[in-house]
Each structure stands twice: as structure tokens, then as C-alpha cells.
Design a protein around this motif. Structure first.
Motif, PDB file in Angstrom:
ATOM      1  N   MET A 222     -72.996 -76.555   0.520  1.00 48.44           N
ATOM      2  CA  MET A 222     -72.595 -75.213   0.066  1.00 48.44           C
ATOM      3  C   MET A 222     -71.355 -74.732   0.813  1.00 48.44           C
ATOM      4  O   MET A 222     -70.489 -74.071   0.241  1.00 48.44           O
ATOM      5  N   GLN A 223     -71.272 -75.066   2.093  1.00 50.78           N
ATOM      6  CA  GLN A 223     -70.093 -74.692   2.858  1.00 50.78           C
ATOM      7  C   GLN A 223     -68.857 -75.432   2.344  1.00 50.78           C
ATOM      8  O   GLN A 223     -67.764 -74.847   2.266  1.00 50.78           O
ATOM      9  N   TRP A 224     -68.996 -76.690   1.961  1.00 52.58           N
ATOM     10  CA  TRP A 224     -67.853 -77.481   1.495  1.00 52.58           C
ATOM     11  C   TRP A 224     -67.265 -76.904   0.220  1.00 52.58           C
ATOM     12  O   TRP A 224     -66.034 -76.864   0.047  1.00 52.58           O
ATOM     13  N   TRP A 225     -68.118 -76.434  -0.689  1.00 56.25           N
ATOM     14  CA  TRP A 225     -67.639 -75.905  -1.958  1.00 56.25           C
ATOM     15  C   TRP A 225     -67.191 -74.445  -1.874  1.00 56.25           C
ATOM     16  O   TRP A 225     -66.535 -73.938  -2.787  1.00 56.25           O
ATOM     17  N   ALA A 226     -67.528 -73.751  -0.790  1.00 52.32           N
ATOM     18  CA  ALA A 226     -67.245 -72.317  -0.685  1.00 52.32           C
ATOM     19  C   ALA A 226     -65.761 -71.969  -0.815  1.00 52.32           C
ATOM     20  O   ALA A 226     -65.416 -71.001  -1.511  1.00 52.32           O
ATOM     21  N   PRO A 227     -64.829 -72.699  -0.174  1.00 47.95           N
ATOM     22  CA  PRO A 227     -63.410 -72.324  -0.321  1.00 47.95           C
ATOM     23  C   PRO A 227     -62.929 -72.380  -1.774  1.00 47.95           C
ATOM     24  O   PRO A 227     -62.244 -71.454  -2.237  1.00 47.95           O
TER      25      PRO A 227
END
Length: 452
Positions: A222-227
Motif C-alpha cells: 500500500m505504501q508503494w502505490w501511495a505516491p
């Protein structure tokens, strides 16, 4: 990693009792929508008035959901630990975006029918052509040597709010037809909701999967896709603000309006999140996992975005006032921002109410650390700001219907209807999962969180 778990005394599921709240809110919503539609059918010009009232109520709920979506994305982007225990209500609010997409159908229908009742640029070109210049317009004091006769007609029409009740296509609108045409507009709006719904539902689903599997890699994903998700959301929200609200006056334009819309969304979403978390605690849920510390941080964000909204609102007004372009200044004049005695209307007093109620008074009220840690008082300011956020949207949208301030039954009924359906959907989604992301690897940070 040090392990912390939710307190055993906490109730982390809404349970079957939430079904009654969903039914009640849903029934209220349906009755409200029915009353709003009925008010549009029985009164002269009521259909057009219903559409404007509905757009205000729709944008009010939409901004709350969009602000909640950006909040969720920011928490993953920054790997925030303090917010884990308040994130699930935000996920549920953001996940209502598909429902709001369905609620956009009356607006889409108005554009598809090409009646011009809500957006005058939606009129078919073959049915209503550009206005022809007339002799009395040629002497307009706003006409400069570089101003065409067609533009002079447009500016003269803009100076009379009553003209807005009789929508026409003119030369300036026709120049923007490549962007402001019904088919392309509908495709864009459907695309916005598709993108928002995909992002909101995916993050909510991933968070629920982590609850069941305990897989810490889900947080990394989820952090990887956030940007990427936050860039897509920011761009589409800006374009949606232009399409849904700014295009009500196709002559007017403000490059900062998207930021203004976003700033209001942040204020509304943090206020709604404070109210939602307070309601959960008051009802006996997650009392140990949601502490004064979390309310304190939510209060900080609410205070910060009240100030940010005020800064953007002033910047927009100052830039348009300084440029002094008729298509821009006429918009503010119709909305009551004028010193000309003959042009002062009820909207002028609404501006003053927004200035004090949306900025100056809550700025002073939320300034103290003590206020942010006094949950009852903080909830009061959250409700206050939700009310003034609605008033702000009302002021932005309703003057484009033409005429002076005139509160209509459709305004109340549409708000009750859309808000009722919105609350029912949010509660239903919240009841499907744990109220706390119980397997989030940063949960221990939220449970041990203390403000400095």
C-alpha cells in the motif's frame, strides 16, 4: 518489532445493531431525495432550482469522501503510525465514492439531456447559437479596443444576474466547446469516479486482507502505490472541481480554484472524521484505542487546514481582483463581493458569514492546545466547520442560478437526502470490517502515541 494488540476491553466491530442505523439513515435519505424531487416538480422553475440544490448537497458529501481518501493515502505515503487507529473510519468514508458516483446521475442526466438548466454550456449548438451584438452593448464601459462585439455582449449579460435564468450559448462559450461539451464532460466525470472508486476500494480491501492474514507485506504494498495514487487523485480532483463547479459559469476561470476545492475538502474530511471517531467512542467502541492524543492530532490538522483554506480563499480573491478581468470580477460581483450600493445583495452578507464563520472565529477557537484536547469542544468546532463548509459551497454554486439569496425547500431536502444515503453507505461499509486495523505493523505506535 515490539508487539502491541488492541485492548481486550475494546469492542472492535459495530455488530448487528448498526443495521438499524443504516436502515434509518437510508430511509431518511430516500425521503429527503423524494421531497427534493417533488419540490422541483411542483414549483415554477423548480427543476432548475432542484438541480442547483442537489449539486450543493452532492459536492458537500463528495468533498468529505475525497478528503478522507487523500487522508488515507497520506498515512500510507508517510508511513504514519499515530493514525492507524483512526484510519478505518476514513477508509469507510472514502469507500462511499462508488455510491456517490451513482448519486451523480441526476447531474449527468441534466448534461446528457442538453437542457442547459444546470450548465448552460450543455445546450446543443444547433439549437441555440451565439448571441449577436446589439447597439446598446457597444457602449459598454467594459469594452476596450481589443474587445470583440461578441465578448461585449457576454460581459453585459454577466453584469445582470437575472440573465443567468435564461441560459444561452455565446461566442466565449463556443470557443471552449472542445472541453465543455456534454459527451466529453460525461466521460470525464465517469472517469473521475472510476479512478477514485478503484483507489478507495483497493486500499480498503488491502487493509481488510491484512486483518485476516496478518501479512506485514500488505502495508509495504500500500505504501508503494501511495505516491501514484495520490498524484492521480490530486489531478482528478482538480479537474473535477473545474468541471462540476467552476464550469457553472463558463466565462469564469481561476487557476487556483482546484486548490480552493481541495482545501475545503480537507477541512470537511477532518471535521467529519472527528465527529465519526467521537460517535464511535460515545457508543462504547474502541474506547482504549482512541485516546485524547488522537483527537489532539486531528484537531491540529483541522486547525491547520482552516488556516490553509483561508489563505487560498484570500489568494484567489486577491489575484482576480488585481488582474481586474471582467469575466473574473463579474463572478465575484454576482456572488456579493462588491462595494457598489446597487449590487449589494443577500450574498454580500453570506460572504461576511463565511469570512467569520469559516476562518476568523474557528481560527481563534482552535488555536489553543487545551481546546484540541477537550473532546467535546473539538467536536463542536468540527460540526461548526461542517456547517460553514456547506455554506461555502452554497455560496459558490447557488448564485449561478441567478437572482438574490433565496433559501428553498429543495436546499434542505436535497441535503437531507444525499447526506442520509451517504451516512448509510459509510456505516454499512464500516460495519463490514474491524473498527481498528488489528494486524497493521504500526498499530503499536498508535496505541502508545503521545503528543509532545
Amino acid at each position: 518489532m515490539k508487539s502491541h494488540t488492541v485492548q481486550t476491553s475494546d469492542i472492535t466491530r459495530l455488530g448487528p445493531g448498526s443495521a438499524k442505523l443504516v436502515r434509518v439513515a437510508g430511509v431518511i435519505g430516500v425521503v429527503g431525495l423524494g421531497a427534493a424531487i417533488a419540490s422541483g416538480l411542483v414549483s415554477a422553475g423548480g427543476y432548475r432550482r432542484f438541480l442547483f440544490a442537489y449539486l450543493v448537497a452532492f459536492c458537500f458529501c463528495l468533498t468529505i469522501a475525497l478528503g478522507a481518501l487523500i487522508f488515507v493515502l497520506l498515512q500510507h505515503l508517510t508511513r504514519a503510525g499515530w493514525s492507524v487507529t483512526v484510519r478505518r473510519p476514513a477508509e469507510a468514508i472514502a469507500a462511499t465514492l462508488p455510491v456517490l458516483g451513482l448519486l451523480s446521475l441526476p447531474i449527468l442526466f441534466s448534461v446528457a439531456s442538453a437542457d442547459g438548466a444546470l450548465y448552460r454550456w450543455a445546450l446543443p449548438v444547433g439549437q441555440v447559437g451565439a448571441e449577436e451584438p446589439s447597439s446598446h452593448v457597444a457602449a459598454s464601459p467594459h469594452k476596450s479596443p481589443s474587445t470583440t462585439a461578441g465578448e461585449a455582449v457576454v460581459r453585459a449579460a454577466d453584469s445582470d444576474p437575472a440573465q443567468l435564468a435564461k441560459p444561452v450559448l455565446d461566442s466565449l462559450i463556443l470557443r471552449k466547446r472542445a472541453w465543455l461539451n456534454p459527451a466529453f464532460w460525461i466521460v470525464r466525470v465517469v472517469g473521475y469516479f472510476a479512478i477514485w472508486s478503484l483507489i478507495a476500494r483497493w486500499y480498503r480491501a488491502q487493509s481488510a486482507v491484512q486483518d485476516r492474514t496478518g501479512d506485514a507485506a500488505v502495508s509495504t504494498r500500500m505504501q508503494w502505490w501511495a505516491p501514484l495514487a495520490i498524484i492521480a487523485t490530486g489531478l482528478t480532483v482538480t479537474l473535477a472541481a473545474f468541471d462540476l463547479v467552476m464550469s457553472l459559469d463558463p466565462h469564469w476561470y481561476s487557476t487556483i480554484f482546484g486548490v480552493y476545492f481541495l482545501a475545503g475538502s480537507f477541512v470537511a474530511s477532518f471535521a467529519a472524521l472527528i465527529v465519526a471517531v467521537f460517535a464511535l467512542r460515545t457508543a462504547g467502541f474502541v474506547r482504549s484505542s482512541l485516546s485524547t492524543e488522537h483527537f489532539h492530532d486531528l484537531g491540529k490538522y483541522l486547525f491547520a487546514f482552516v488556516f490553509f483554506w483561508g489563505y487560498i480563499a484570500f489568494s484567489q480573491f486577491m489575484l482576480l481582483w488585481y488582474a481586474n478581468i471582467p469575466e473574473e470580477t463579474r463572478w465575484f460581483a454576482r456572488h456579493g463581493a462588491t462595494t457598489v450600493q446597487a449590487d449589494i445583495s443577500g450574498w454580500s452578507f453570506v460572504i461576511l458569514a463565511i469570512l467569520f464563520g469559516h476562518l476568523l472565529i474557528p481560527f481563534a477557537g482552535l488555536l489553543s492546545r487545551h481546546i484540541k484536547r477537550s473532546v467535546g469542544i473539538l467536536v463542536f468546532w468540527a460540526v461548526w466547520l461542517l456547517a460553514f463548509h456547506y455554506l461555502d459551497l452554497y455560496w459558490v454554486i447557488l448564485p449561478e442560478a441567478g437572482g438574490d439569496l433565496n433559501v428553498h425547500l429543495a436546499d434542505v431536502a436535497a441535503l437531507v437526502g444525499v447526506l442520509g444515503v451517504f451516512v448509510a453507505a459509510a456505516v454499512r461499509l464500516l460495519a463490514c470490517e474491524n473498527l481498528i486495523p488489528t494486524a497493521d505493523p504500526r498499530l503499536h505506535e498508535a496505541l502508545a502515541f503521545h503528543n509532545i
